[in-house]
Design a protein around this motif. Structure first.
Motif, PDB file in Angstrom:
ATOM      1  N   ALA A   1       0.825  -1.208   0.000  1.00  0.00           N
ATOM      2  CA  ALA A   1       0.000   0.000   0.000  1.00  0.00           C
ATOM      3  C   ALA A   1       0.865   1.266   0.000  1.00  0.00           C
ATOM      4  O   ALA A   1       0.591   2.212  -0.739  1.00  0.00           O
ATOM      5  CB  ALA A   1      -0.939  -0.010   1.205  1.00  0.00           C
TER       6      ALA A   1
ATOM      7  N   LEU B   1       2.257   2.537  -3.240  1.00  0.00           N
ATOM      8  CA  LEU B   1       1.373   3.340  -4.089  1.00  0.00           C
ATOM      9  C   LEU B   1       1.631   4.830  -3.871  1.00  0.00           C
ATOM     10  O   LEU B   1       1.675   5.615  -4.821  1.00  0.00           O
ATOM     11  CB  LEU B   1      -0.089   3.016  -3.786  1.00  0.00           C
ATOM     12  CG  LEU B   1      -0.540   1.570  -4.020  1.00  0.00           C
ATOM     13  CD1 LEU B   1      -1.988   1.392  -3.583  1.00  0.00           C
ATOM     14  CD2 LEU B   1      -0.364   1.184  -5.477  1.00  0.00           C
ATOM     15  N   ILE B   2       1.802   5.224  -2.602  1.00  0.00           N
ATOM     16  CA  ILE B   2       2.092   6.624  -2.298  1.00  0.00           C
ATOM     17  C   ILE B   2       3.432   7.030  -2.899  1.00  0.00           C
ATOM     18  O   ILE B   2       3.570   8.092  -3.510  1.00  0.00           O
ATOM     19  CB  ILE B   2       2.079   6.855  -0.774  1.00  0.00           C
ATOM     20  CG1 ILE B   2       0.642   6.768  -0.257  1.00  0.00           C
ATOM     21  CG2 ILE B   2       2.703   8.202  -0.417  1.00  0.00           C
ATOM     22  CD1 ILE B   2       0.492   6.970   1.232  1.00  0.00           C
TER      23      ILE B   2
ATOM     24  N   LYS C   1     -13.382   3.253  -2.917  1.00  0.00           N
ATOM     25  CA  LYS C   1     -11.944   3.550  -2.909  1.00  0.00           C
ATOM     26  C   LYS C   1     -11.236   3.017  -4.143  1.00  0.00           C
ATOM     27  O   LYS C   1     -10.389   3.695  -4.732  1.00  0.00           O
ATOM     28  CB  LYS C   1     -11.295   2.961  -1.652  1.00  0.00           C
ATOM     29  CG  LYS C   1     -11.560   3.746  -0.387  1.00  0.00           C
ATOM     30  CD  LYS C   1     -10.815   3.156   0.795  1.00  0.00           C
ATOM     31  CE  LYS C   1     -11.330   1.753   1.108  1.00  0.00           C
ATOM     32  NZ  LYS C   1     -10.738   1.210   2.331  1.00  0.00           N
TER      33      LYS C   1
ATOM     34  N   ILE D   1      -9.221   5.447  -6.669  1.00  0.00           N
ATOM     35  CA  ILE D   1      -7.777   5.427  -6.920  1.00  0.00           C
ATOM     36  C   ILE D   1      -7.495   5.263  -8.406  1.00  0.00           C
ATOM     37  O   ILE D   1      -6.619   5.940  -8.973  1.00  0.00           O
ATOM     38  CB  ILE D   1      -7.100   4.310  -6.101  1.00  0.00           C
ATOM     39  CG1 ILE D   1      -7.134   4.649  -4.615  1.00  0.00           C
ATOM     40  CG2 ILE D   1      -5.650   4.095  -6.557  1.00  0.00           C
ATOM     41  CD1 ILE D   1      -6.591   3.564  -3.709  1.00  0.00           C
TER      42      ILE D   1
ATOM     43  N   LEU E   1      -6.962  11.815  -5.392  1.00  0.00           N
ATOM     44  CA  LEU E   1      -6.216  10.641  -4.942  1.00  0.00           C
ATOM     45  C   LEU E   1      -6.023  10.564  -3.435  1.00  0.00           C
ATOM     46  O   LEU E   1      -6.068   9.463  -2.852  1.00  0.00           O
ATOM     47  CB  LEU E   1      -4.843  10.632  -5.628  1.00  0.00           C
ATOM     48  CG  LEU E   1      -3.898   9.486  -5.232  1.00  0.00           C
ATOM     49  CD1 LEU E   1      -4.435   8.147  -5.725  1.00  0.00           C
ATOM     50  CD2 LEU E   1      -2.501   9.740  -5.779  1.00  0.00           C
TER      51      LEU E   1
ATOM     52  N   VAL F   1      -6.254   6.820  -1.154  1.00  0.00           N
ATOM     53  CA  VAL F   1      -4.980   6.117  -1.032  1.00  0.00           C
ATOM     54  C   VAL F   1      -4.497   6.123   0.410  1.00  0.00           C
ATOM     55  O   VAL F   1      -3.934   5.134   0.902  1.00  0.00           O
ATOM     56  CB  VAL F   1      -3.920   6.709  -1.991  1.00  0.00           C
ATOM     57  CG1 VAL F   1      -3.334   8.008  -1.464  1.00  0.00           C
ATOM     58  CG2 VAL F   1      -2.796   5.697  -2.240  1.00  0.00           C
TER      59      VAL F   1
ATOM     60  N   THR G   1      -6.551   3.640   2.274  1.00  0.00           N
ATOM     61  CA  THR G   1      -6.106   2.285   1.922  1.00  0.00           C
ATOM     62  C   THR G   1      -4.876   1.888   2.724  1.00  0.00           C
ATOM     63  O   THR G   1      -4.792   0.775   3.255  1.00  0.00           O
ATOM     64  CB  THR G   1      -5.788   2.216   0.411  1.00  0.00           C
ATOM     65  OG1 THR G   1      -6.996   2.395  -0.324  1.00  0.00           O
ATOM     66  CG2 THR G   1      -5.165   0.869   0.046  1.00  0.00           C
TER      67      THR G   1
ATOM     68  N   TYR H   1      -1.181  -1.318  -8.392  1.00  0.00           N
ATOM     69  CA  TYR H   1      -2.472  -1.336  -7.717  1.00  0.00           C
ATOM     70  C   TYR H   1      -3.425  -2.358  -8.347  1.00  0.00           C
ATOM     71  O   TYR H   1      -4.120  -3.091  -7.632  1.00  0.00           O
ATOM     72  CB  TYR H   1      -3.106   0.049  -7.756  1.00  0.00           C
ATOM     73  CG  TYR H   1      -4.414   0.117  -6.999  1.00  0.00           C
ATOM     74  CD1 TYR H   1      -4.437   0.022  -5.612  1.00  0.00           C
ATOM     75  CD2 TYR H   1      -5.624   0.255  -7.678  1.00  0.00           C
ATOM     76  CE1 TYR H   1      -5.635   0.067  -4.915  1.00  0.00           C
ATOM     77  CE2 TYR H   1      -6.822   0.311  -6.988  1.00  0.00           C
ATOM     78  CZ  TYR H   1      -6.823   0.213  -5.605  1.00  0.00           C
ATOM     79  OH  TYR H   1      -8.014   0.244  -4.921  1.00  0.00           O
TER      80      TYR H   1
ATOM     81  N   ASN I   1      -4.253  -5.119  -5.597  1.00  0.00           N
ATOM     82  CA  ASN I   1      -5.300  -4.527  -4.768  1.00  0.00           C
ATOM     83  C   ASN I   1      -6.078  -5.558  -3.960  1.00  0.00           C
ATOM     84  O   ASN I   1      -6.507  -5.278  -2.838  1.00  0.00           O
ATOM     85  CB  ASN I   1      -6.245  -3.647  -5.599  1.00  0.00           C
ATOM     86  CG  ASN I   1      -7.168  -4.436  -6.486  1.00  0.00           C
ATOM     87  OD1 ASN I   1      -8.227  -4.874  -6.058  1.00  0.00           O
ATOM     88  ND2 ASN I   1      -6.781  -4.635  -7.734  1.00  0.00           N
TER      89      ASN I   1
END
Length: 475
Positions: free
Chosen positions: A280, A283-284, A340, A344, A383, A387, A390, A464, A468
């Protein structure tokens, strides 16, 4: 929109204080929140303003190759202090914290203006002043959220959290416009924007609580080691000096050993054993890598390709931040409607579309580039909420505070590394030989820079889509 991250730190702050709650009423809290918000907004104006004009500042200071550090290093400091101040608010007097913050903010502002106006502009005096300013103004954002969470009645909390989020986005838009206006006079005046906040001290001292709660001590050594490792990593991308990368790697190794041996490290090894969290947080790191890059590329194109001044360029790019403000404010409602996962994906597609379209609009018009920027920043605004939610859902409730802090750090570090890479490529112009849009020379280089920035978003979207189900496995 790295500062908006503070919005979610409220989840880690207890709803009741450990000290004397009767010391401050809801009305007093409101009176404190208004100047805190103004201080936060003015600090963000500086951040966004210098983000837009750092290439010009680098040229005036005689160090164009290091110009990206004006954004990169203060952003690293921002990511670290976001985490630190969230912890300090639990056991340090909020009055003392605010006094220290506004003092730092004022010192950084005056030092930056004087050192670069009355003496020869120097890249390091600019960077040092910006670091001091950043460390000071972030106190306002953190204390705002602590006060809103602990002292406001429930009917007002949602209102002031929404005002805080809108304040960041709007200040980002105003910051771009202010930078364009002030560079037509002198960029040095950007430093003075937050000085007015010193006038708020009497009001804040009257309305903020003075008691100190008891809480866990801040892991100073952990922050120092981790922050130094991240700083050397960013410096490597600006200077491409391999010894800096070696030092960064060694410091990360020392940090890994430290958190295994320390009694109360700010983050435990278990954090890094959580596979869902790792997927997760990646992703950031990917989605926010190009976060600081669009504005400076746009500004460079406006000056070099269209021969526009920064003030004129700011009139185009400011609309992208307005769009980000609208999408950021409405993101909660949008995610509630579509979920969500869809949120995203939609945000990533908007970011990707904006970057790719921008790469083909270099020679069309500044307005076309601004439209592409609106698409990109719509994705940025949309976003954040899904995110972050998540990432935090991969952690236990007891880890949520540290999770928010790591989100802040990841967003700021990713953006800092991204602007260091893009800034270096803007200066050296190695991508002039080929362009999918048929451009040549500098136009080809700038178009390819947008495509380079889009690669991080593409990888993030692919990651993702593949993982996911595993990320949401325990929901």
């Amino acid at each position: 929109m790295t500062k908006q991250n503070n919005q979610d730190t409220t989840s880690s702050v207890p709803s009741s204080t450990k000290g004397n709650d009767s010391e401050i009423t809801s009305d007093m809290a409101v009176k404190a929140l208004i100047p805190l918000l103004i201080t936060f907004v003015l600090g963000t104006l500086c951040l966004q303003g210098f983000n837009l004009v750092f290439t010009q500042v680098g040229k005036d200071a005689g160090a164009p190759a290091q110009a990206s550090l004006i954004t990169a290093l203060p952003s690293i400091v921002l990511g670290i202090v976001c985490f630190v101040y969230g912890s300090l608010g639990d056991f340090v007097s909020l009055k003392k914290l605010v006094v220290a913050g506004i003092t730092l903010l004022t010192i950084g502002s005056v030092f930056g203006f004087v050192a670069n106006s009355f003496f020869q502009a120097n890249i390091w005096t600019v960077i040092i002043a910006r670091i001091i300013q950043t460390a000071g103004e972030q106190v306002a954002g953190s204390v705002y959220l602590v006060v809103a969470t602990k002292y406001l009645k429930d009917s007002l909390k949602v209102v002031f959290f929404g005002i805080f989020t809108a304040g960041y986005q709007v200040s980002a838009a105003i910051g771009v416009f202010a930078a364009g206006f002030l560079t037509s006079i002198h960029w040095q005046y950007l430093f003075l924007i937050p000085v007015v906040t010193v006038l708020f001290l009497p009001l804040l001292l009257h309305n903020l609580p003075n008691h100190s709660d008891t809480g866990e001590k801040v892991d100073v050594w952990g922050f120092v080691i981790f922050g130094a490792a991240t700083a050397f990593l960013t410096l490597f991308f600006s200077y491409m000096a391999w010894w800096m990368l070696v030092i960064s790697a060694l410091l990360y190794i020392i940090f890994a050993v430290y958190i295994h041996k320390a009694k109360n490290p700010f983050i435990t090894p278990d954090f890094f054993h959580n596979k869902r969290w790792i997927m997760a947080i990646s992703l950031i790191l990917l989605f926010y890598l190009p976060n600081y890059s669009f504005s400076p590329i746009f500004n460079a194109i406006g000056g070099e390709i269209y021969h526009l001044g920064t003030q004129t360029v700011s009139l185009y790019i400011v609309w992208a931040f307005v769009v980000a403000a609208i999408f950021g404010t409405c993101s909660g409602w949008i995610i509630d409607k579509i979920g969500k996962k869809a949120g995203i994906i939609c945000a990533a597609v908007l970011q990707l579309a904006g970057l790719i379209i921008a790469s083909f609009c270099i020679r069309i018009s500044p307005a076309a580039l601004a439209a592409a920027g609106c698409l990109y920043y719509a994705g940025v605004g949309l976003l954040y909420s899904p995110v972050v939610d998540t990432v935090l859902e991969t952690l236990t409730k007891d880890e949520s505070g540290r999770g928010v802090g790591m989100n802040d750090l990841a967003m700021n570090v990713a953006g800092s590394v991204g602007i260091a890479i893009i800034g270096g490529l803007m200066t050296s112009k190695p991508l002039t030989g080929f362009s999918l849009a048929g451009a040549t020379g500098s136009a080809a280089n700038y178009g390819n820079l947008f495509l380079v920035a889009s690669m991080a978003t593409i990888v993030g979207l692919v990651v993702y889509l593949i993982f996911n189900k595993k990320i949401y496995a325990d929901e």
